[in-house]
Each structure stands twice: as C-alpha cells, then as structure tokens.
Design an enzyme around this catalytic site. Structure first.
Site, PDB file in Angstrom:
ATOM      1  N   PRO A 217      26.778  38.298  16.843  1.00 56.51           N
ATOM      2  CA  PRO A 217      25.141  38.530  17.214  1.00 56.51           C
ATOM      3  C   PRO A 217      24.558  38.984  17.954  1.00 56.51           C
ATOM      4  CG  PRO A 217      27.006  37.189  18.472  1.00 56.51           C
ATOM      5  CD  PRO A 217      27.630  36.925  17.573  1.00 56.51           C
ATOM      6  N   PHE A 218      25.370  40.238  18.500  1.00 58.36           N
ATOM      7  CA  PHE A 218      24.672  41.963  18.644  1.00 58.36           C
ATOM      8  C   PHE A 218      25.537  43.164  17.721  1.00 58.36           C
ATOM      9  CE2 PHE A 218      25.305  38.412  22.103  1.00 58.36           C
ATOM     10  CZ  PHE A 218      23.663  38.999  22.922  1.00 58.36           C
ATOM     11  N   GLU A 235      29.265  40.555  21.672  1.00 55.35           N
ATOM     12  CA  GLU A 235      28.742  40.352  23.519  1.00 55.35           C
ATOM     13  C   GLU A 235      27.829  40.737  24.535  1.00 55.35           C
ATOM     14  OE1 GLU A 235      31.655  40.788  27.696  1.00 55.35           O
ATOM     15  OE2 GLU A 235      32.337  41.402  25.591  1.00 55.35           O
ATOM     16  N   LYS A 251      36.049  36.836  27.893  1.00 56.11           N
ATOM     17  CA  LYS A 251      37.030  37.232  28.064  1.00 56.11           C
ATOM     18  C   LYS A 251      37.542  35.777  27.406  1.00 56.11           C
ATOM     19  CE  LYS A 251      37.998  40.492  29.372  1.00 56.11           C
ATOM     20  NZ  LYS A 251      37.991  41.068  28.475  1.00 56.11           N
TER      21      LYS A 251
END
Length: 438
Positions: A217-218, A235, A251
């Site tokens: 997504p990033f 993230e 995490k």
C-alpha cells in the site's frame, strides 16, 4: 502558481508503466502507489513528482529546522525523504557504523510536475513555468507510437551477501536480551543488512518486479541523481489531514500459505499470539506518548488495536493511533517530536536506539526512515522505508535490510527466521532478474 488539467485513461496499468519510464529522464523522482489498497486514510491511487525547481539536501545537523524553513518558504508541494539517522538531530546520538550507500540524510524538492492517478482519472498539476507542456506530456504518455520499453535484466551477476551471519546474529540478539532482562529496555528493533557490491541493475525494472510480487500500500520508487530507492512498504509512519494526525505502526508478522484454510489459520494465530500482541501494544504505547507531545489534550485515540492485514507475502499486525493538533502547530515539529518511528526503534526509544547502534553492523541511512510529501496547506503523508532495495549506481552497491522486534520472550532462532521471511521478496527480485539472463 500551478495549473491543473485532468484526463480519463482506460489502461491505467499501462499508463503507470509509461509514466515511470518517462520519469527516468529527470534527476529527482518520487513515486507512491497504493496498489489498490483502500484502507483508511488513502488519499489517492498513485502520485508522481519530478524535476526540482528548488530542493534541500543536507546532513543531520540542524536538519529539522532547515526543513521547517524550507517547507515554510516554498508554500508548495514538496516531496522527499528523512533518513533514520536524523535521530541524531532529535537526540544526543551518533552513528559510526559502516555505510555502503552514503545517501544524503535529508532530501526534499519542490517539483515542477506532479501527476496524480485516482481510478481512471489522471490529473496533471504543473507549475506555471511548464504548464504549457501538460498536453504534450499526456500525448507522449498515451501515444501508441511511443512505447516506453525497459530492460528487465540485471547487467551483471548478482551475489547477495549478509553483513551479519547467522551465528553472529544469534550472539547479538542474546546480548540484546541481556539488556532487556537487566531492565535497560523493553523492546528493540534489531536489523541486519543484505548487500551486493560490484553490481549493475536497472532500478526501474527492479522496482516493477518488486511491486509485482508485493502490491504494497505504500510502494515507492525514488531517484535522487544516482541514489535509488525501490520499496514495497506496507507501513505508514505518519499522516496529517487538517487537524488530524494518524500513525499506523506494524508489529507482528506471519507467513502466508497458498492453501486457503491454512492461510486463514495463520492469520488467526497471529491475531491471538501473545508475543506478537505484546510487541504491537508496546509500540502503540510509545506512539501514543510521542503523539501526545503535539496533540491537544485528551485527543490521542487508539482507533484500531492489533488488527491483522494480509499482503501478498505476509500477514501483518497493524494498529491505528490518531490525535488532534492545533491549527498553529508546525507540521515539521509534529514529525520531529515522533521521529524516528517507534516500530523501527523500541522502548524506551532513546535507550533502544543507543543499543541498536552498538549492535547493528550497518548505518541504517534511508532504511527505516521515511518517504513522503507535504502539501501547500502543511498536511503530509510519510511511509516507513522497509521491504526496500537501496541502490547507489555510482558505487555499484545495492542493499536491503530487515529486522524484527526483540522482546523478553524472543528466540534468536525464530527472530532470524522472521528476518529471512521479510527478506524473501527483495532476495527473490534481485536473483530473478539475474536468473532470467541465463
């Protein structure tokens, strides 16, 4: 001033590939792609910024104040990165470990050309000095007579090495556990570097291959002269939308399975794993504390705790923490007060960072730093640079690092296995590119 024009494109996948190849003519490039992930707070499907009219490139000394001045003076969109070692500007710390890449510590630029993709709508946002080029650029990017081809193959043999080998890794994790059992820290993110020297690769082809197997997504492609980042990051570090600030630390990691029932069980087991939940909750507490430095009183909220998200390579446990800030709060100060991100450091943060520097063999640089952008209004969106390949073309040096959270219940053997799992995509990309040459 900027001019904006929008067009509808039917073949967005082909357009993205053309757009990235077209961007290679520029010395400054930042590309972010959400790859169709429509979770909370996604602002666009993809965005490209190229060709600096102004820029800031600096080391760690006074870096955040310099960025604050630059961001305030441009009053425009700026794109770039913050390296992990800007921690040395936030706290009394230093990094003397080996650095095979030597990227600048901070880089942001004001782009002449910005191109957004949202569904099938492509929007061109150009500074007035180049706004007469919008139609010509769109025509070149969509013309069947000008296909943008790229070479998928590496130009030399790829031999990937580890900076810390398995037995040394076990020893260093045991040293980290001694610090934890002594009460020096509760948790620390310990990383190791994989690297290849004397290597020639095609950065864009490498990014496209990495993105094709990860769909993160990033996802990010960054170019600063001969410095390249090819990232499949899942993230978000920090985003500001008006008065709202959002952090989404990761995490907790589990492998995927091709067998549907087993894959579902792996996700369920991750969600219930007490060690993984404890790691995540420790970092949530750290992020809450960091955000409280900037937030209006009583506005720090955990919107989502330990939720498991599934990506192509792994299941990940993600939490979402939000806060409200005052209208006059400087955006760069918000970043400085939370940097580096808790998921890549540990708790307590400063003690963890000191021990990390003592035990890791490599200066992190851009790895576990952040890439993103600011808007003219002072909003921003920054990712976490993980699952990434870094490449210094002039030094023929490629690097990717991975890490895991060490807590009191950590097993060196299992942490090492987690690192290898996280390294799999980058390893596969570099080796695949070489193997296809044979």
């Amino acid at each position: 001033m900027r001019k904006k024009l929008s067009f509808t494109v039917s073949d967005i996948k082909g357009f993205k590939n053309n757009l990235l190849q077209w961007a290679q003519q520029f010395n400054e490039v930042v590309w972010r792609d959400s790859n169709g992930h429509n979770e909370k707070y996604t602002s666009f499907d993809a965005i490209l910024a190229v060709d600096a009219i102004t820029s800031i490139v600096t080391d760690t000394e006074n870096a955040f104040e310099d960025l604050k001045t630059y961001q305030a003076n441009t009053k425009d969109y700026i794109f770039g990165y913050l390296s992990y070692d800007l921690k040395n500007d936030v706290e009394v710390l230093m990094s003397s470990n080996f650095d095979g890449l030597n990227f600048p510590d901070l880089f942001f630029f004001q782009p002449k050309k910005i191109i957004y993709i949202d569904g099938n709508l492509v929007s061109f946002n150009y500074l007035n000095m180049v706004d007469d080029e919008i139609e010509a650029d769109f025509e070149a990017l969509t013309s069947p007579d000008e296909p943008y081809a790229y070479n998928l193959f590496a130009e030399s043999e790829v031999q990937i090495k580890q900076r810390i080998h398995k037995e040394e890794y076990y020893s260093k994790v045991n040293t980290m556990l001694e610090h934890i059992h002594r009460g020096d820290i509760y948790e620390a993110n310990f990383c190791l570097e994989f690297y290849a020297d004397d290597i020639q690769i095609n950065p864009l082809a490498t990014y496209l291959r990495l993105n094709a197997i990860s769909h993160a997504p990033f996802a990010t492609f960054l170019k600063l002269n001969d410095n390249y980042l090819m990232s499949a990051s899942p993230e978000r570090y920090l985003k500001k939308e008006g008065a709202k600030v959002i952090s989404q630390p990761i995490k907790g990691t589990s492998k995927r399975s091709k067998e549907l029932h087993e894959d579902s069980e792996l996700a369920i087991n991750l969600a219930a794993d007490p060690k993984e939940r404890a790691e995540n909750i420790m970092i949530v507490d750290l992020v809450r504390n960091d955000l409280s430095k900037s937030a209006l009183k009583g506005t720090v909220i955990v919107e989502e705790l330990c939720k498991v998200y599934s990506f192509d390579q792994v299941h990940q446990m993600i939490s979402t923490i939000t806060a409200e800030v005052s209208d006059n709060k400087n955006p760069v100060d918000i970043i400085k007060e939370t940097f580096p991100m808790g998921s890549m450091t540990g708790a307590p943060k400063v003690s963890a960072m000191k021990i990390i520097d003592e035990l890791e063999a490599t200066k992190r640089g851009l790895y576990s730093g952040s890439v993103g952008y600011f808007t003219p209004e002072g909003d921003f969106d920054l990712n976490v640079v993980i699952r990434s390949i870094l490449y210094k073309k002039s030094k023929s040096y490629a690097s990717f690092s991975v890490g895991s959270a060490i807590t009191s219940k950590a097993s060196p053997e299992k942490e090492y296995e987690e690192c290898l799992l996280k390294a799999k995509a980058m390893h596969q990309v570099l080796e695949d590119v070489h193997n296809k040459m044979r």
